[in-house]
Design an enzyme around this catalytic site. Structure first.
Site, mmCIF file in Angstrom:
data_model
loop_
_atom_site.group_PDB
_atom_site.id
_atom_site.type_symbol
_atom_site.label_atom_id
_atom_site.label_comp_id
_atom_site.label_asym_id
_atom_site.label_seq_id
_atom_site.Cartn_x
_atom_site.Cartn_y
_atom_site.Cartn_z
ATOM 1 N N VAL A 58 -5.723 0.972 30.033
ATOM 2 C CA VAL A 58 -6.894 1.790 30.319
ATOM 3 C C VAL A 58 -6.634 2.737 31.482
ATOM 4 C CG1 VAL A 58 -7.953 0.103 31.892
ATOM 5 C CG2 VAL A 58 -9.406 1.748 30.683
ATOM 6 N N TYR A 72 -4.168 5.701 30.116
ATOM 7 C CA TYR A 72 -4.873 6.384 29.029
ATOM 8 C C TYR A 72 -6.020 7.217 29.581
ATOM 9 C CZ TYR A 72 -7.924 7.045 24.985
ATOM 10 O OH TYR A 72 -8.731 7.605 24.010
ATOM 11 N N HIS A 73 -6.775 6.627 30.500
ATOM 12 C CA HIS A 73 -7.914 7.325 31.094
ATOM 13 C C HIS A 73 -7.451 8.529 31.906
ATOM 14 C CE1 HIS A 73 -11.927 7.836 32.689
ATOM 15 N NE2 HIS A 73 -11.449 7.823 33.917
ATOM 16 N N HIS A 74 -6.431 8.341 32.738
ATOM 17 C CA HIS A 74 -5.930 9.432 33.575
ATOM 18 C C HIS A 74 -5.442 10.609 32.736
ATOM 19 C CE1 HIS A 74 -6.149 8.465 37.804
ATOM 20 N NE2 HIS A 74 -5.794 7.215 37.570
#
Length: 271
Positions: free
Chosen positions: A145, A148-150
Site C-alpha cells: 500500500v 502503490y499509493h505514492h
C-alpha cells in the site's frame, strides 16, 4: 448572471486575498506540458525500490534518526500551511457558492491561491517519494500500500492538474489535511517523543474517510456533468473511481491487520 461572474464577486473578500508569494510565477504551463514525465519518475521510483532493497539485503540498516526528523518535520510544516490555506479557501467557496461550485466548475481553479498551492502540491508528491528511501535504508518493512499509493497519487495528481479537474481541489485539500497529522506523527515518532497511542489509528481512519469523500465528490461531479458549465471527463471519473476504490480497500485491510487482528489474537491467548 454568469456563473464565473458570480464566483468572482463572491470571492472578493479579505478572507482569501492571496499573499505576495502566492502571486509568484505560475508554473502551470510548464507542468502541463511535461505532465507525462510523471510516468518516467514513477518508473525510476519503482526501479530504485528494487535496486535499493537488493543493495540493503546484505547490509545493516542505517539509523538516519536526525535526517528523518528533519524530513518529516519539513513535510509536516508544509502540509499544515497548505491545509490552513486551502481549507480556508475551499470553505469560503463552499459556504458562499455551494458544494456544486467546488466539485463541478473550474472557475475557482484560476484563482492565484489555488494555482500556487496546486503546483506546489504536485511537486510535493515527487518529494514525498523520498519517504520510501528512509524505509529501505533503515531496513523497515515496505508494504504494498505504501509504494502503490505514492506512485499512483503522483500520476493521478499530474493527470488532474493537467485537466484542471474541479474536484481535485478537494483531493488536494483533504490530502494536505491528512498529511498534516501523519507527518507530525512521523516527526514525533522519529524524535521518540511521547504521543497518544491512538494517533496511528486516527491517521488511517482519516485516510479511509478521505477515500470515501473523494468517491462521493467524484460521483456528484459525474451526476452534475449535464449542467451548463460543469466540467468532467469520463477518463477522470473512471480513474478516480478505480483509485479511490483500491485505496479504500487497501487502507481498510491495513486498518484491520494493524489495529483489529492483533487485539483478537491477544484476547484468544488470554482465554
Amino acid at each position: 448572471m454568469d456563473t464565473s461572474m458570480n464566483f468572482s464577486r463572491g470571492l472578493k473578500t479579505e478572507l482569501i486575498q492571496p499573499y505576495d508569494f502566492e502571486m509568484s510565477q505560475d508554473l502551470r504551463p510548464f507542468l502541463e506540458e511535461y505532465w507525462v514525465s510523471s510516468f518516467f519518475i514513477v518508473l525510476v521510483y519503482l526501479l530504485l525500490i528494487i535496486f535499493g532493497q537488493n543493495y540493503m539485503k546484505t547490509r545493516k540498516g542505517f539509523s538516519l534518526q536526525r535526517p528523518l526528523i528533519l524530513w518529516s518535520f519539513c513535510l509536516a510544516i508544509f502540509s499544515i500551511l497548505g491545509t490552513l490555506r486551502m481549507w480556508k479557501f475551499m470553505g469560503t467557496v463552499l459556504f458562499t457558492m455551494g458544494l456544486k461550485q467546488t466539485v463541478c466548475f473550474t472557475d475557482y481553479t484560476n484563482d492565484a491561491i489555488v494555482k500556487f498551492w496546486s503546483w506546489v502540491f504536485l511537486l510535493s508528491k515527487v518529494v514525498e517519494l523520498g519517504d520510501t528511501a528512509f524505509i529501505i535504508l533503515r531496513k523497515r518493512p515496505l508494504i504494498f500500500v505504501h509504494w502503490y499509493h505514492h506512485s499512483t497519487v503522483l500520476l493521478f495528481t499530474s493527470f488532474g492538474y493537467k485537466n484542471k479537474v474541479p474536484s481535485g481541489g478537494w483531493f488536494m485539500t483533504m490530502n494536505l489535511g491528512v498529511h498534516s497529522v501523519m507527518y507530525t506523527y512521523y516527526t514525533m515518532k522519529a524524535a521518540k517523543v511521547k504521543h497518544p497511542n491512538i494517533l496511528p489509528m486516527v491517521i488511517t481512519s482519516l485516510q479511509i474517510l478521505q477515500m470515501v469523500l473523494g468517491t462521493i465528490f467524484g460521483i456528484l461531479n459525474y451526476i452534475w456533468r449535464q449542467e451548463r458549465g460543469c466540467y468532467t471527463t469520463s477518463e477522470h471519473f473512471f480513474w478516480s473511481f478505480v483509485l479511490y476504490g483500491t485505496y479504500f480497500i487497501l487502507f481498510a485491510q491495513f486498518f484491520h491487520r494493524a489495529y483489529l487482528r492483533p487485539k483478537r489474537k491477544a484476547e484468544s491467548k488470554s482465554q
